[in-house]
Enzyme design. Structure first.
Site, short mmCIF file in Angstrom:
data_model
loop_
_atom_site.label_atom_id
_atom_site.label_comp_id
_atom_site.label_asym_id
_atom_site.label_seq_id
_atom_site.Cartn_x
_atom_site.Cartn_y
_atom_site.Cartn_z
N ASN A 213 46.79 35.25 35.06
CA ASN A 213 47.28 36.17 34.03
C ASN A 213 46.16 36.82 33.23
O ASN A 213 46.35 37.23 32.09
CB ASN A 213 48.25 35.45 33.08
CG ASN A 213 49.45 34.88 33.80
OD1 ASN A 213 49.97 35.50 34.72
ND2 ASN A 213 49.87 33.68 33.40
N ARG A 214 44.97 36.85 33.82
CA ARG A 214 43.79 37.47 33.19
C ARG A 214 43.37 36.79 31.89
O ARG A 214 42.65 37.38 31.09
CB ARG A 214 44.03 38.97 32.91
CG ARG A 214 44.11 39.85 34.14
CD ARG A 214 43.88 41.31 33.80
NE ARG A 214 42.48 41.57 33.48
CZ ARG A 214 41.99 41.70 32.25
NH1 ARG A 214 42.79 41.55 31.20
NH2 ARG A 214 40.72 41.95 32.07
N LEU A 215 43.78 35.57 31.68
CA LEU A 215 43.37 34.85 30.47
C LEU A 215 42.09 34.08 30.76
O LEU A 215 42.01 32.85 30.62
CB LEU A 215 44.50 33.92 30.01
CG LEU A 215 45.83 34.60 29.69
CD1 LEU A 215 46.87 33.59 29.24
CD2 LEU A 215 45.63 35.68 28.61
N HIS A 216 41.08 34.82 31.15
CA HIS A 216 39.82 34.22 31.56
C HIS A 216 39.05 33.67 30.37
O HIS A 216 39.23 34.11 29.22
CB HIS A 216 38.95 35.27 32.27
CG HIS A 216 39.66 36.08 33.29
ND1 HIS A 216 40.45 35.52 34.27
CD2 HIS A 216 39.71 37.43 33.49
CE1 HIS A 216 40.96 36.49 35.03
NE2 HIS A 216 40.53 37.65 34.57
N PRO A 235 38.94 38.30 27.17
CA PRO A 235 38.78 38.70 28.57
C PRO A 235 39.23 40.12 28.81
O PRO A 235 38.99 40.65 29.89
CB PRO A 235 39.70 37.72 29.30
CG PRO A 235 40.74 37.34 28.28
CD PRO A 235 40.02 37.36 26.96
#
Length: 235
Positions: A213-216, A235
């Site tokens: 979910n692009r929660l890097h 992120p």
């Protein structure tokens, strides 16, 4: 000899036309990263210690050439260029790689020593991004490393005037063969005067860990007054 008549030619079955190779759409290419969160309290106090930890894990994961890094340089006017080189040393002082000082990157570093490094460890959903200043390593360090290289690599460093225009590949091969005759296997090969190392002293080092979910996670070390501060980036 077999003669093909007009009627036979008319009845011949044409070769099948191969199906065109579909062009992949990069917009739909996605990976779902699944990994453990990277937390501030788990980081080493200094970025080079954290890098050593991650580098060891990249090697243990079986990555191909984990020491491959993208080196980005720029002219004094700000025109950038990038290329992949191999890291040859990392320690508390920074990152070391070797090149021809007359190459494009060598010339650009001489005019503008601010550089960026990128370690793209995609198979383990990690990357390390470094910004800093590059300077030549000592000649003794260069010569010591040059002597450790395979014989063919030492000859190649002499044969190639890196980044210069050449007429053909054959011209390069002929240069190499001349050197191979002059310095046969087992003979010492001196280090070229315009070949040597650069050490990149980091000013910032960012450790990126991919998540779904692009929660890097993006944790960056920033040097301030001789000490390191850690900050988290969105992120």
């Amino acid at each position: 000899m077999t003669v093909v008549t007009d009627s036979a030619a008319q009845n011949a079955v044409p070769d099948p036309v191969p199906d065109p190779v579909p062009v992949p759409d990069p917009a739909v290419m996605r990976e779902r990263y699944r990994s453990t969160p990277l937390l501030e309290e788990e980081l080493a106090a200094a970025p080079m210690d954290q890098f050593a930890r991650w580098f060891g894990q990249a090697v243990a994961a079986g990555l191909s050439e984990p020491n491959a890094m993208v080196v980005s340089t720029a002219t004094p006017e700000g025109r950038p260029s990038s290329r992949t080189v191999l890291l040859k040393r990392h320690d508390a002082e920074g990152f070391v790689f070797y090149t021809n000082y007359g190459s494009r990157k060598g010339r650009e570093i001489a005019a503008n020593p601010r550089v960026a490094l990128l370690f793209p460890w995609h198979p383990i959903a990690r990357q390390v991004v470094v910004t800093g200043t590059a300077a030549r390593v000592g000649r003794d360090e260069t010569v010591a490393y040059f002597r450790s290289r395979p014989h063919g690599s030492r000859l190649g460093a002499w044969a190639s005037e890196q980044s210069s225009v050449i007429g053909s590949r054959q011209e390069l091969i002929e240069r190499y063969e001349e050197l191979a005759a002059r310095y046969p296997e087992g003979e010492p090969v001196p280090a070229p005067p315009e070949w040597g190392g650069f050490r990149v002293v980091p000013e910032t080092v960012e450790f990126w860990q991919g998540h779904e979910n692009r929660l890097h996670d993006r944790l960056r070390y920033v040097r301030e007054g001789g000490k390191w501060r850690i900050e988290r980036l969105a992120p």
